[in-house]
Design a protein around this motif. Structure first.
Motif, PDB file in Angstrom:
ATOM      1  N   LEU A   1       0.838  -1.205   0.000  1.00 22.54           N
ATOM      2  CA  LEU A   1       0.000   0.000   0.000  1.00 22.54           C
ATOM      3  C   LEU A   1       0.874   1.256   0.000  1.00 22.54           C
TER       4      LEU A   1
ATOM      5  N   CYS B   1      -5.898   4.365  -3.991  1.00 24.80           N
ATOM      6  CA  CYS B   1      -5.798   3.173  -3.140  1.00 24.80           C
ATOM      7  C   CYS B   1      -7.088   2.939  -2.363  1.00 24.80           C
TER       8      CYS B   1
ATOM      9  N   THR C   1      -5.594   3.880   3.295  1.00 28.75           N
ATOM     10  CA  THR C   1      -6.173   3.907   1.946  1.00 28.75           C
ATOM     11  C   THR C   1      -6.967   5.198   1.762  1.00 28.75           C
TER      12      THR C   1
END
Ligand code: UD1
Ligand code: M6R
Length: 371
Positions: free
Chosen positions: A121, A131, A146
């Motif tokens: 990530l 994301c 995210t």
């Protein structure tokens, strides 16, 4: 609290009708005056435009979470029209594989704390991708880092072997596919069939859980085996991988999920009278190909156990050859949710019968926070 169950894994397998309901609660809309059927994913509503315009969707995860994404890949490709690729988090990092600004990177993780996924990530954020997280744990690192995402709301999962999170992840990704896909006239019938299928899925899961005793009997037959293969393809390639992962991680038996289309390219050499092979052959567009796989295994005296749709034992086992596991039939893209359940039960019973620790398998941790 295990309630009336002996193990968390057992409890979590059996609570899937309820966990799936919670996953879908408030997100599936049916009825109204115009009878519109739609999907509402609050966490993504401001981002759908960007996702639809992205050059591709990349799924990133480890273990069971990767398998769930693999199960959802075909429906996402079909409904979104956007190319979908798959990355195991550690492999993406090993290769420093390409991730672009125009990508939507979807991070799938039950715990939201898996080190490999979290590092992937960070890498995708550095590369400028949008994301998206699909996590079960509110406030987890992946949920926080995210840009947006969806909580699967499956409830806490305690057993190291992921079961109810897997089925909820697939359902969330099927809803994601519906939400991304345009509501075109040509896709309307298909979309409605999937939404109806989602509404009815908890009932069908309850039905397939009735196979518990049958799976225990099968586990007794397989208790002393060295190895167990699982063949799947299409929507159920992931089911083969996930079934095998369950068997190896808790029952400590070698098991491999194999793409049936690859059978002649190597695995066929393993086939003899002794090695048990589960072939997933529920009714979908790959069915006739799976029928021919079963024939070829029989021709080599393979020890075949077929998973098929209810009432179809005769068409998968001509002459009554081999054992069958009959499961309820649902819309093709939701069938992986049904088909994994007997395999979860099989792994569970194999573990108990072989005397291993169900909830804390040797050498494993629930959340893998180191690389
Ligand atoms: C949210 C509320 C829910 C409430 C509902 C009512 C939370 C956690 N959820 O659910 O209690 O009943 O509104 O409308 O308060 N997110 C990420 N990454 C992830 C997962 C989620 O960034 O991996 C973000 C989402 O983009 C969103 C937020 O976290 O901004 C909550 O996500 P989710 O719980 O899925 O949203 P709702 O289903 O709308
Ligand atoms: O928490 P995560 O979903 O990120 O975990 C990923 C894997 O570690 C996990 O699925 C693992 O494979 C399980 N033990 C499988 O049952």
């Amino acid at each position: 609290n295990k309630g009336n169950y002996e193990h968390y894994m057992q409890k979590e397998i059996h609570e899937q009708p309820e966990s799936l309901k919670t996953t879908m609660r408030g997100r599936l809309i049916r009825g109204g005056s115009c009878k519109a059927k739609t999907v509402l994913l609050g966490g993504l509503k401001d981002h759908f435009k960007t996702i639809r315009r992205s050059r591709r969707i990349v799924f990133i995860g480890c273990g069971t979470s990767y398998n769930a994404a693999l199960a959802a890949r075909p429906i996402l490709e079909e409904l979104s029209g956007v190319p979908v690729t798959m990355e195991i988090a550690s492999d993406l990092l090993d290769r420093q594989g390409p991730i672009y600004r125009e990508d939507t990177a979807v991070f799938v993780s039950q715990s939201g704390e898996t080190a490999d996924t979290l590092q992937a990530l960070e890498y995708a954020l550095e590369n400028g991708a949008l994301c998206v997280g699909i996590t079960n744990t509110v406030g987890s690192a992946i949920a926080r880092h995210t840009h947006c995402g969806v909580h699967i709301n499956a409830g806490a999962e305690i057993g190291v072997a992921s079961t109810k999170a897997y089925t909820s992840q697939i359902v969330v990704m099927a809803m994601l596919a519906l939400a991304i896909g345009g509501d075109t006239i040509s896709s309307q019938t298909r979309r409605e069939a999937i939404i109806d299928g989602l509404f009815d899925l908890p009932n069908k899961v309850r039905e397939v859980l009735n196979l518990d005793q049958e799976m225990k009997d099968l586990a007794k037959l397989l208790i002393a085996e060295q190895s167990l293969l699982m063949f799947g393809r299409g929507y159920n390639y992931a089911t083969a991988l996930e079934g095998a992962l369950k068997v190896k991680e808790v029952a400590l038996m070698h098991s491999e999920g194999i793409l049936a289309g690859e059978m002649k390219h190597g695995p066929l050499a393993l086939v003899d009278e002794n090695l048990p092979i589960i072939v997933i052959a529920t009714r979908d567009s790959c069915f006739s190909k799976q029928q021919s796989v079963i024939q070829q295994l029989h021709a080599r005296k393979g020890r075949v156990i077929v998973m098929c749709s209810k009432g179809e034992a005769v068409s998968v086992c001509p002459g009554g050859l081999g054992r069958v596991i009959e499961v309820p039939h649902v819309e093709d893209c939701l069938q992986p949710v049904i088909n994994v359940v007997p395999l979860q039960l099989l792994a569970y019973h194999l573990t108990v019968l072989r005397g291993y620790n169900v909830d804390q398998p040797r050498n494993l941790a629930k959340s893998v926070t180191t690389q």
